[in-house]
Design a protein around this motif. Sequence first.
Motif, PDB file in Angstrom:
ATOM      1  N   LEU A   8      36.166 -15.979  -3.000  1.00 23.57           N
ATOM      2  CA  LEU A   8      36.170 -17.068  -1.819  1.00 23.57           C
ATOM      3  C   LEU A   8      35.052 -17.835  -1.779  1.00 23.57           C
ATOM      4  N   LYS A   9      33.857 -17.393  -2.421  1.00 27.83           N
ATOM      5  CA  LYS A   9      32.820 -18.519  -2.525  1.00 27.83           C
ATOM      6  C   LYS A   9      33.021 -19.652  -3.538  1.00 27.83           C
ATOM      7  N   GLU A  10      33.844 -19.111  -4.305  1.00 27.46           N
ATOM      8  CA  GLU A  10      34.487 -20.439  -5.420  1.00 27.46           C
ATOM      9  C   GLU A  10      35.450 -21.239  -4.489  1.00 27.46           C
ATOM     10  N   GLN A  11      36.320 -20.460  -3.991  1.00 27.66           N
ATOM     11  CA  GLN A  11      36.998 -21.574  -3.092  1.00 27.66           C
ATOM     12  C   GLN A  11      36.435 -22.317  -2.002  1.00 27.66           C
ATOM     13  N   ALA A  12      35.391 -21.869  -1.591  1.00 30.15           N
ATOM     14  CA  ALA A  12      34.569 -22.489  -0.610  1.00 30.15           C
ATOM     15  C   ALA A  12      33.911 -23.818  -1.199  1.00 30.15           C
ATOM     16  N   ARG A  13      33.646 -23.602  -2.519  1.00 35.63           N
ATOM     17  CA  ARG A  13      33.024 -24.906  -3.302  1.00 35.63           C
ATOM     18  C   ARG A  13      33.986 -25.792  -3.399  1.00 35.63           C
ATOM     19  N   THR A  14      35.265 -25.275  -3.777  1.00 39.08           N
ATOM     20  CA  THR A  14      36.487 -26.504  -3.808  1.00 39.08           C
ATOM     21  C   THR A  14      36.541 -26.979  -2.357  1.00 39.08           C
TER      22      THR A  14
END
Length: 100
Positions: A8-14
């Motif tokens: 979810l953190k990676e998706q939040a960066r996106t």
Amino acid sequence: MTDWLDILKEQARTGAEMAREVPTTLANPDISRDQVKKLFAALEQQAEFVERLRQVLEANDFEPEVLVAAEKLEDRYAELAASAAERLKAMRSGTATRQQ
């Protein structure tokens, strides 16, 4: 085991990148109606996916921080989709600077 918080953190960066790029894209006077429709569809699809993911995470009693991250991501994509919908509405009503 999958680390949902990292995902979810990676998706939040996106999502943050999209939040920077989408307004600029929508403000482009040369963007076509078809491009806005496609952008809206993609953002809406992403928002729906994250909503389903959040529901699965909730149903499986994931940690609150994972659920909060999923909710924030869901909200971000929903807001971006709404901005694309507004641009499309403006183009249809003729208030946009250029229609295609």
